[in-house]
Design a protein around this motif. Sequence first.
Motif, PDB file in Angstrom:
ATOM      1  N   GLY A   1      76.671  48.581-115.567  1.00  0.00           N
ATOM      2  CA  GLY A   1      77.297  49.056-114.252  1.00  0.00           C
ATOM      3  C   GLY A   1      76.493  50.324-113.559  1.00  0.00           C
ATOM      4  N   GLN A   2      76.251  51.234-114.512  1.00  0.00           N
ATOM      5  CA  GLN A   2      75.658  52.298-113.810  1.00  0.00           C
ATOM      6  C   GLN A   2      74.057  51.680-113.456  1.00  0.00           C
ATOM      7  N   VAL A   3      73.566  50.888-113.993  1.00  0.00           N
ATOM      8  CA  VAL A   3      72.229  50.343-113.581  1.00  0.00           C
ATOM      9  C   VAL A   3      72.092  49.825-112.110  1.00  0.00           C
ATOM     10  N   LEU A   4      73.440  49.242-111.887  1.00  0.00           N
ATOM     11  CA  LEU A   4      73.775  48.228-110.769  1.00  0.00           C
ATOM     12  C   LEU A   4      73.988  49.444-109.646  1.00  0.00           C
ATOM     13  N   ALA A   5      74.760  50.384-110.129  1.00  0.00           N
ATOM     14  CA  ALA A   5      75.133  51.332-109.085  1.00  0.00           C
ATOM     15  C   ALA A   5      73.822  52.128-108.673  1.00  0.00           C
ATOM     16  N   ASP A   6      73.050  52.645-109.639  1.00  0.00           N
ATOM     17  CA  ASP A   6      71.798  53.143-109.159  1.00  0.00           C
ATOM     18  C   ASP A   6      70.712  52.179-108.132  1.00  0.00           C
ATOM     19  N   ALA A   7      70.972  51.051-108.189  1.00  0.00           N
ATOM     20  CA  ALA A   7      70.382  50.124-107.315  1.00  0.00           C
ATOM     21  C   ALA A   7      70.937  49.812-106.125  1.00  0.00           C
ATOM     22  N   GLY A   8      72.153  50.523-105.986  1.00  0.00           N
ATOM     23  CA  GLY A   8      73.142  50.111-104.520  1.00  0.00           C
ATOM     24  C   GLY A   8      73.828  48.721-104.871  1.00  0.00           C
TER      25      GLY A   8
ATOM     26  N   GLY B   1      67.986  40.863-111.190  1.00  0.00           N
ATOM     27  CA  GLY B   1      66.702  41.110-111.278  1.00  0.00           C
ATOM     28  C   GLY B   1      66.626  42.597-111.970  1.00  0.00           C
ATOM     29  N   LEU B   2      67.712  43.033-112.398  1.00  0.00           N
ATOM     30  CA  LEU B   2      67.785  44.374-113.260  1.00  0.00           C
ATOM     31  C   LEU B   2      67.896  44.232-114.675  1.00  0.00           C
ATOM     32  N   HIS B   3      67.484  45.404-115.379  1.00  0.00           N
ATOM     33  CA  HIS B   3      67.335  45.106-116.846  1.00  0.00           C
ATOM     34  C   HIS B   3      68.501  46.186-117.692  1.00  0.00           C
ATOM     35  N   TYR B   4      69.137  45.531-118.571  1.00  0.00           N
ATOM     36  CA  TYR B   4      69.941  46.520-119.278  1.00  0.00           C
ATOM     37  C   TYR B   4      69.245  47.709-119.899  1.00  0.00           C
ATOM     38  N   PRO B   5      69.834  48.954-119.891  1.00  0.00           N
ATOM     39  CA  PRO B   5      69.263  50.110-120.256  1.00  0.00           C
ATOM     40  C   PRO B   5      68.680  49.886-121.807  1.00  0.00           C
TER      41      PRO B   5
END
Length: 234
Positions: A177-184, A228-232
């Motif tokens: 969720g933090q990765v998603l938030a950082d990507a808007g 298209g985002l990656h899990y940390p």
Amino acid sequence: MSWLDQLFSAQSHKRRMIAAEQALPGRATPVRVADENIVLHHPMRGVTDPDGNGIGDFGADLAAVVLAGGCFWGVEEIFWQVPGVHTTAVGYAGGYTPNPSYEEVCTARTGHTESVLVVFDPAVLDLEGILKIFWETHDPTQEMAQGNDIGTQYRSAIFTLSPADADLARRTAGKFGQVLADAGLGPIATEITPLAEAGDGHFYHAEDYHQQYLAKNPHGYRCHAATGLHYPAA
């Protein structure tokens, strides 16, 4: 009303979860499925079912989770290719209708979402590793849909076999969720709960023709509405 408005109106009821008392009655008899996964050559049902959840016991060395990320054909194909995965099976979970048919699930009157049972060896790949793949290969921000597939049967969900696994799943949701938030993007709409607390607490195997569908039909439909985002990394 435009044709787009008409289409959305016609599909809007499928986005609403049905109440248990309004669900279709289903049936007492489970569907028949093949003895084993035709790709991984291991059984799709455990030898016993002490918890009565439709999954059964695959042995102390293996773990399991039920994942929903859109059309179950494509989700199952992803996971049968993952090293450490022992077997997979497609089915229905999170709803109220016992032993539903695919046609019944498609009416949005069962409460079930298309799901994949993933049985894995945690000595090779642990649950967080399984969920890393899950988060990266669908869009968990879509509510009651994946891509062009609309309705409660396509909702994102993680149904675990223990409360501890559900807690871990929620922690992974926080990380992604933090990765998603950082990507808007976001928030995550994924339902995360122990299977025992989801609908009637049961995983129902889907009809045999759905099992390993894309191995039987290599040019069949796939829907992967990934972000298209990656899990940390750890």
